[in-house]
Design a protein around this motif. Structure first.
Motif, PDB file in Angstrom:
ATOM      1  N   PRO A 143      78.277  79.763  51.704  1.00 14.53           N
ATOM      2  CA  PRO A 143      77.735  80.972  51.051  1.00 14.53           C
ATOM      3  C   PRO A 143      76.773  81.679  51.937  1.00 14.53           C
ATOM      4  O   PRO A 143      75.792  81.152  52.344  1.00 14.53           O
ATOM      5  N   TRP A 184      72.645  83.965  46.077  1.00 11.42           N
ATOM      6  CA  TRP A 184      73.502  83.871  47.201  1.00 11.42           C
ATOM      7  C   TRP A 184      74.752  84.697  47.109  1.00 11.42           C
ATOM      8  O   TRP A 184      74.990  85.190  45.894  1.00 11.42           O
ATOM      9  N   ASP A 228      78.650  85.278  46.675  1.00 13.31           N
ATOM     10  CA  ASP A 228      79.870  84.700  45.928  1.00 13.31           C
ATOM     11  C   ASP A 228      80.897  84.678  47.467  1.00 13.31           C
ATOM     12  O   ASP A 228      81.076  85.388  48.262  1.00 13.31           O
ATOM     13  N   TYR A 256      78.868  75.677  42.885  1.00 11.43           N
ATOM     14  CA  TYR A 256      77.934  75.719  44.026  1.00 11.43           C
ATOM     15  C   TYR A 256      76.944  74.817  43.867  1.00 11.43           C
ATOM     16  O   TYR A 256      76.594  74.272  42.594  1.00 11.43           O
ATOM     17  N   VAL A 268      76.045  83.186  40.547  1.00  6.45           N
ATOM     18  CA  VAL A 268      75.459  83.022  42.336  1.00  6.45           C
ATOM     19  C   VAL A 268      73.770  83.031  42.121  1.00  6.45           C
ATOM     20  O   VAL A 268      73.429  83.785  42.981  1.00  6.45           O
TER      21      VAL A 268
END
Length: 934
Positions: free
Chosen positions: A267, A286, A288, A295, A319
């Motif tokens: 990422p 972060w 995608d 994640y 995210v």
């Protein structure tokens, strides 16, 4: 369809081996008969055919993976390879019988289909061919099973960016090793799988079942497949790419491929999204990526992440993290994230962690917490309240505190209302901080916050972070009050020293000395009752909601309903534990219910710390005559209906009546009414003082003077008055505010008797005349230039009214502009004539020279005079003089005089008309003033 490398191999095999060329042509042989196509191993296929007559050679054609026969025939070599005629051992193709040829070095997992033809000589072959045999997949007689549980366990090894794979090998049959193939993700799609390496069973065990792919990049997504291989008689593994033209010189048998393992790209753009609470609460985020199912976010105190403070998983598309709260101030932490793909069947692939190197940050200074606010004292006469704030520093208690206040719902905060510095350093064992915000205006709901402020040269410690921290939680307090309670209630049961009164306000009551500590009980417009009463021996009786949690039944808050004028809920004495040996829990019920009063133990509020709870007894005693008091026996509350209610108000005071129940210790609490059993407390009365609602003013307007050719020009001011309490207007004043200087140049006070009063729509319409704006002195007959409102000036009109309790001033809304200058004025009866009683036909001298007759308000002198006469000769005279002579032609003469000052503008002119009737008794003048419109 793309031709696979087997095709090229088959098409060139004859050139590689060479072929026999016969110089003698023979007759065309018959078409051979294909009798079998079988797998000799995982990389070899055996063809069996019969040839009924003699043939010198054979050609073959092949169809690979259903792509179709090529149409390009190739020789089957006669020598050098295991070409065995059956049943004879001859190495030629003469005679009849069965033939066998094994095609070797085929790559696994591609189906092949053959057909052959016979040739009398090489290159001179029969047009006919044997029918094609079945499509066949080269394989071992017993193929190995593919691996399972294929996973990426992260990036490890001595290489810069390897992918480390691990998997579970198949148990049966026996196998020799593994081949690894890889595909790359580009432009939104996956490429073909190519072999990237082999891993023998011996190495697989030696290297702890882990294989590193060192040819990958950090920011590319990959897919992997693993095949198990088993060596055969003529096979060994090849790690050549599947589309390579290079061939190995031996063969191997492969299993079918494993399931596909997907490894997303790492990422990008891991960052701190938000920080709050003095950089002790962080949220990370972060960007995608594709091909992920989750994640993994990690946070550690160490760069090697040997210990983890946070190890969280987030589903695909999620995210960002929740806010993460830290305890330690000014400490460095490290964070990273990676993307993973889990197919749900035990195959998990994860990218490298990002960023590289890992991110780091330092926590800042924390923020104060648990801020609360409550009213401790409210005054209707002052229109203010004192608000007690309490909070927790959370750490070392050694920093400066900034306190803020704003009206609830306002967008911004004003500057801090207080800056509190530590009394000593360190303050590690201090109680929660507190602050008393005094004299806060009633009528609003307010919101508070507090924060730290650390200076570069902070006296209580050294900090890396300086400046103001994040704020505490916001807390509100409602000062939009309806009533303030005053007076004294009486408890039927007495304490150890016989104190039975409960005082609701710190003000003087019944001749008592006012308390040095301010307190009160009040009711806001929502009906919530708050505050504290003082009960001498029993201490504080709290009505604050924070102290009433855990009541026996119903709504714990003390409330007043204006619909039925009754109280409900509970109050509580804060220190019942001081009465040792009793089961008293301190609760006081304000109205009866079907519930049985029971003991409920609730910790006393920390609010008691504000007042230290160690007052000398009897310091607030009210001089009550003990002979007037009969202490009633305690009654069980279930036997009677009881409650506290409010009676009709007289003016701003509303009497309370009824009783509350305070358990077997306190007994009945009377509010200006006989207690159960017939006892009374003559001097014990409680009342609610209605907080006055200030009046409002709207629709202020000013009507300009219709002429300045007047002794006292006037303005008319109009406005609408309304009062929420329906109080009549007691007084008012009009203020003329100079917009240039900001000063109020003129104030006109008045009382309602001097105004015009009209009932009109919403609110009452009032008007009043502003007289003498030019400061005329009627005694001297002159104008005071110092006291008049300025010429050529814009003024704002402000109306201030009082309902007898509060004064409300309107906002400056109506405006007007004064004339460019104040022109001349002629007094109505100031013209003289001579002789005093002239007969008809007589010459008469008219004069306007008297100062009392003509006022030059500009101070620049009169430019000219204009006289007009009717029934006189001449009839019109214009002269710069202030007097003129005419002959009268009748006993009645009409005279007009107009004067102009030297500024000569629209305000420089003034005219007066007078009629004179001469007789033996003298003259009588009838005047009519004429003015020029502006």
């Amino acid at each position: 369809m793309k031709l696979f490398k087997e095709i090229a191999f088959f098409l060139t095999i004859g050139l590689f081996l060479g072929s026999a060329v016969f110089s003698v042509a023979q007759a065309q042989p018959t078409v051979p008969t294909l009798t079998g196509v079988t797998a000799a191993s995982s990389c070899a296929i055996q063809l069996d055919w019969n040839q009924p007559d003699s043939a010198d050679s054979f050609d073959f054609d092949v169809n690979v993976d259903g792509s179709g026969f090529t149409g390009s025939w190739s020789d089957i070599p006669r020598t050098g390879y295991p070409l065995e005629p059956l049943p004879s051992d001859s190495q030629t193709f003469s005679g009849s019988g069965g033939f066998i040829y094994t095609f070797t070095e085929l790559l696994p997992n591609y189906s092949v289909e053959y057909k052959i033809r016979s040739c009398p000589t090489i290159g001179d072959c029969n047009d006919g061919s044997a029918p094609e045999g079945p499509a066949l997949l080269p394989s071992l007689n017993t193929s190995p099973d593919p691996p399972t549980n294929l996973q990426s366990i992260g990036w490890s090894g001595d290489y810069s960016n390897p992918v480390t794979l691990t998997w579970t090998p198949s148990a049966e049959p026996l196998f020799s090793g593994f081949r690894i193939s890889r595909s790359e993700y580009s432009a939104g799609s996956w490429g073909v799988f190519n072999a990237v390496g082999t891993f023998s069973l011996e190495d697989f065990v030696t290297y702890n079942r882990e294989w590193d792919d060192i040819t990958v990049g950090l920011d590319t997504a990959y897919q992997y497949q693993i095949q198990t291989y088993q060596t055969d008689a003529l096979c060994f593994p090849s790690d050549k790419p599947d589309n390579s033209t290079e061939q190995s010189n031996s063969r191997i048998g492969f299993s079918s491929p494993s399931v596909i393992l997907t490894i997303p790209k790492r990422p990008p753009n891991l960052r701190i999204l938000n920080a709050q609470s003095g950089n002790l609460e962080f949220q990370f985020g972060w960007d995608d990526v594709d091909n992920e199912t989750e994640y993994q976010f990690q946070l550690s105190e160490n760069t090697d992440f040997s210990t983890l403070e946070i190890d969280s998983t987030h589903p695909a598309g999620d995210v960002d993290t929740d806010y993460i709260t830290f305890i330690t101030e000014e400490q460095t932490f490290y964070y990273r994230v990676r993307a993973c793909n889990d197919d749900g069947a035990g195959n998990v692939g994860c990218s490298a962690f990002a960023p590289d190197p890992v991110g780091q940050f330092m926590t800042g200074l924390g923020a104060p917490s648990n801020l609360s606010a409550r009213i401790v004292f409210a005054s209707s006469t002052q229109g203010t309240a004192d608000v007690y704030l309490e909070w927790d520093d959370g750490k070392s208690y050694d920093r400066t505190i900034l306190v803020y206040r704003r009206i609830f719902g306002a967008v911004s905060w004003s500057s801090e209302i207080a800056e509190l510095t530590p009394e000593n350093c360190p303050f590690s064992s201090a109680p929660p901080r507190k602050y008393l915000d005094e004299d806060v205006g009633l009528g609003e709901e307010y919101e508070y916050k507090v924060s730290f402020n650390v200076l570069d040269s902070d006296p209580c410690g050294s900090y890396s972070s300086t400046g103001e921290s994040a704020p505490s939680n916001f807390t509100s307090v409602n000062l939009d009050l309806l009533y303030i309670l005053k007076g004294v209630a009486w408890a039927a049961q007495t304490g150890p020293e016989g104190v039975g009164w409960i005082k609701f306000n710190s003000a003087s009551e019944g001749g008592s000395t006012p308390s040095s500590i301010l307190y009160s009980v009040q009711i806001d417009k929502d009906g919530l009752v708050t505050g504290n009463a003082w009960a001498g021996e029993y201490g504080w009786l709290s009505f604050h909601p924070e102290d009433l949690v855990g009541c026996e039944s119903g709504t714990c808050e003390a409330r007043f309903s204006s619909d039925i004028n009754q109280f409900s809920g509970w109050a509580k004495f804060l220190a019942p534990e001081s009465f040792t040996g009793s089961s008293w829990d301190g609760w006081v019920h304000l109205s009866s219910s079907t519930d049985v009063i029971a003991s409920l133990l609730t910790p006393a509020s920390s609010f008691a710390s504000l007042f230290n709870m160690k007052w000398p007894l009897h310091t607030l005693e009210i001089p009550l005559l003990s002979s007037l008091i009969n202490i009633a026996a305690a009654y069980t509350p279930s036997l009677v209906d009881y409650g506290v209610e409010m009676g009709a108000c007289v003016g701003k005071e509303c009497p309370l009546s009824g009783v509350a129940w305070g358990s077997e210790i306190v007994g009945w609490i009377g509010f200006n009414e006989p207690l159960p059993g017939g006892t009374t407390c003559v001097n014990c009365t409680v009342r609610a003082e209605l907080i006055n609602e200030p009046p409002t003013i709207t629709n202020v307007e000013i009507i300009d003077s219709d002429t300045w050719c007047a002794l006292n020009p006037v303005y008319e001011v109009k406005w609408r008055y309304s009062d929420p309490d329906e109080d009549m207007m007691a007084s008012a004043e009009i203020r003329l505010k100079n917009k240039n200087t900001g000063a109020v140049d003129m104030v006109v006070p008045f009382t309602p008797s001097s105004v015009t009063y009209t009932e009109y729509g919403e609110g009452d319409l009032f008007s009043h005349f502003v007289n003498n704006p030019l400061g005329f002195d009627s005694v001297e007959g002159t104008y005071s230039l110092d006291s008049k409102i300025s010429s050529s000036t814009e003024y704002e009109v402000i109306v201030a009214v009082s309902d007898g309790f509060d004064v409300t001033a309107s906002l400056p809304s109506a405006t007007f502009t004064t004339p460019s200058h104040y022109g001349p004025y002629i007094q109505d009866s100031s013209i003289t004539w001579d002789p005093d009683e002239p007969p008809e036909g007589q010459d008469v001298l008219f004069d306007a020279t008297s100062t009392a007759m003509v006022n030059d308000r500009s101070g620049l002198g009169i430019k000219d005079y204009m006289w007009k006469f009717y029934v006189a000769n001449p009839s019109e005279i214009t002269t710069t003089g202030s007097s003129t002579q005419v002959r009268i032609l009748s006993g009645t003469v009409t005279t007009t005089i107009a004067i102009t000052d030297n500024l000569d503008d629209e305000f420089s002119f003034c005219r007066v008309d007078q009629s004179y009737r001469f007789s033996d008794e003298g003259s009588i003048a009838t005047k009519r003033r004429v003015f020029r419109e502006r």
